[in-house]
Design a protein around this motif. Sequence first.
Motif, mmCIF file in Angstrom:
data_model
loop_
_atom_site.group_PDB
_atom_site.id
_atom_site.type_symbol
_atom_site.label_atom_id
_atom_site.label_comp_id
_atom_site.label_asym_id
_atom_site.label_seq_id
_atom_site.Cartn_x
_atom_site.Cartn_y
_atom_site.Cartn_z
ATOM 1 N N SER A 158 0.804 -1.235 0.000
ATOM 2 C CA SER A 158 0.000 0.000 0.000
ATOM 3 C C SER A 158 0.831 1.275 0.000
ATOM 4 N N LYS A 159 2.082 1.189 0.471
ATOM 5 C CA LYS A 159 2.881 2.397 0.653
ATOM 6 C C LYS A 159 4.285 2.200 0.097
ATOM 7 N N VAL A 160 4.875 3.302 -0.359
ATOM 8 C CA VAL A 160 6.281 3.299 -0.744
ATOM 9 C C VAL A 160 7.021 4.290 0.145
ATOM 10 N N ILE A 161 8.212 3.905 0.563
ATOM 11 C CA ILE A 161 9.051 4.736 1.410
ATOM 12 C C ILE A 161 10.242 5.194 0.585
ATOM 13 N N SER A 162 10.547 6.481 0.632
ATOM 14 C CA SER A 162 11.679 7.042 -0.109
ATOM 15 C C SER A 162 12.549 7.852 0.834
ATOM 16 N N ALA A 163 13.848 7.909 0.529
ATOM 17 C CA ALA A 163 14.768 8.680 1.373
ATOM 18 C C ALA A 163 16.012 8.999 0.566
ATOM 19 N N GLY A 164 16.780 9.996 1.051
ATOM 20 C CA GLY A 164 17.968 10.352 0.294
ATOM 21 C C GLY A 164 18.783 11.459 0.914
ATOM 22 N N ARG A 165 19.299 12.316 0.039
ATOM 23 C CA ARG A 165 20.290 13.313 0.462
ATOM 24 C C ARG A 165 19.698 14.539 1.138
ATOM 25 N N ASP A 166 18.384 14.601 1.260
ATOM 26 C CA ASP A 166 17.794 15.680 2.054
ATOM 27 C C ASP A 166 17.600 15.259 3.512
ATOM 28 N N ASN A 167 18.132 14.076 3.875
ATOM 29 C CA ASN A 167 18.183 13.574 5.253
ATOM 30 C C ASN A 167 16.820 13.168 5.817
ATOM 31 N N VAL A 168 15.795 13.068 4.988
ATOM 32 C CA VAL A 168 14.463 12.722 5.479
ATOM 33 C C VAL A 168 13.988 11.421 4.851
ATOM 34 N N VAL A 169 12.992 10.829 5.510
ATOM 35 C CA VAL A 169 12.305 9.634 5.025
ATOM 36 C C VAL A 169 10.853 10.018 4.786
ATOM 37 N N LYS A 170 10.354 9.717 3.586
ATOM 38 C CA LYS A 170 8.971 10.052 3.260
ATOM 39 C C LYS A 170 8.174 8.775 2.986
ATOM 40 N N VAL A 171 6.914 8.804 3.402
ATOM 41 C CA VAL A 171 5.998 7.675 3.216
ATOM 42 C C VAL A 171 4.842 8.144 2.349
ATOM 43 N N TRP A 172 4.593 7.401 1.253
ATOM 44 C CA TRP A 172 3.582 7.778 0.266
ATOM 45 C C TRP A 172 2.547 6.670 0.100
#
Length: 301
Positions: A158-172
């Motif tokens: 149901s969800k995808v998690i993304s993260a990277g060089r902006d130091n945050v983790v996002k859940v969509w």
Amino acid sequence: MKAKAPPLLSLRPAQGEHIEAVNCVTLTPTGKYALSASNDRTVKVWDIDSGLDILTLSGHKKRVTSVIVTPDGSQAISASDDNTLRVWDLTVGIESNVLQEHQDKVQALALTPDGKYFISAARDKYVIIWDLATLKPIRELKGHTDWIMTLAVTPDGSKVISAGRDNVVKVWDIQTGQLLHTFTGHRYWVVSVAVTMDNQHVISASWDKSIKVWSLVTGQEVTHIEAHENYIDALSLSPEGSVLISISWDSTLKVWDWRKGELLGNLMIEQKLNCCVITPDGKRIVLGDNNGLLYFLELMN
């Protein structure tokens, strides 16, 4: 508490190698084969039991950053610094499609467990959700302010998690594209994420040397582990979801009880490891290093 030695049998090298660094390793659904993506612009397929390189997939113009395999094991999808995704027919070992939606180097891939969607993310700061049947993009997710380096999908799809060089983790939300959570607290790039089997927690690893556990229910941080003495490069969860593996520039592979934040084992590795994955039976860890080599770390029950 003094860490116990991890239950290891042997570290066995593959019978072959890439000529440059391995960036990603993944497995076919049965766990019989491993696929590796390399700076040498190829994807290789390995028989895990024999350690033999049985197929090389060539076509990318620059380094290959990530690779995934469809749930039926018939196709692989690879991502590259050449801004493309390439779809491979594993039954005959040929490229079947080239996808060119991203405007910059593609860094990460993920796949829903039902095989309906796959997801890509790039230095262009976009997450793109694709329909696997049509190979068409159906949704673009915009919210990161710097390169996206890693992706994961919840086991329920149901969800995808993304993260990277902006130091945050996002859940969509995959179906709607809605941003559900933004987890903040890491002090440096977030380079690897994993989702627990109960769909309740996201685990993230950062070049700030820490591992964090976040609640997908409350959106809050629940555990912080000062995990390594140098940059962490990758995480992998065991099939049943109770044990977490981390690898780092400090030349260690660590085994964690992520729920307690407890270190269960610590193995020194001479090679600079870049990636790892645990086989579905939980008996091996496949590792890729900076020199182009794969290793199969045998585990006891």
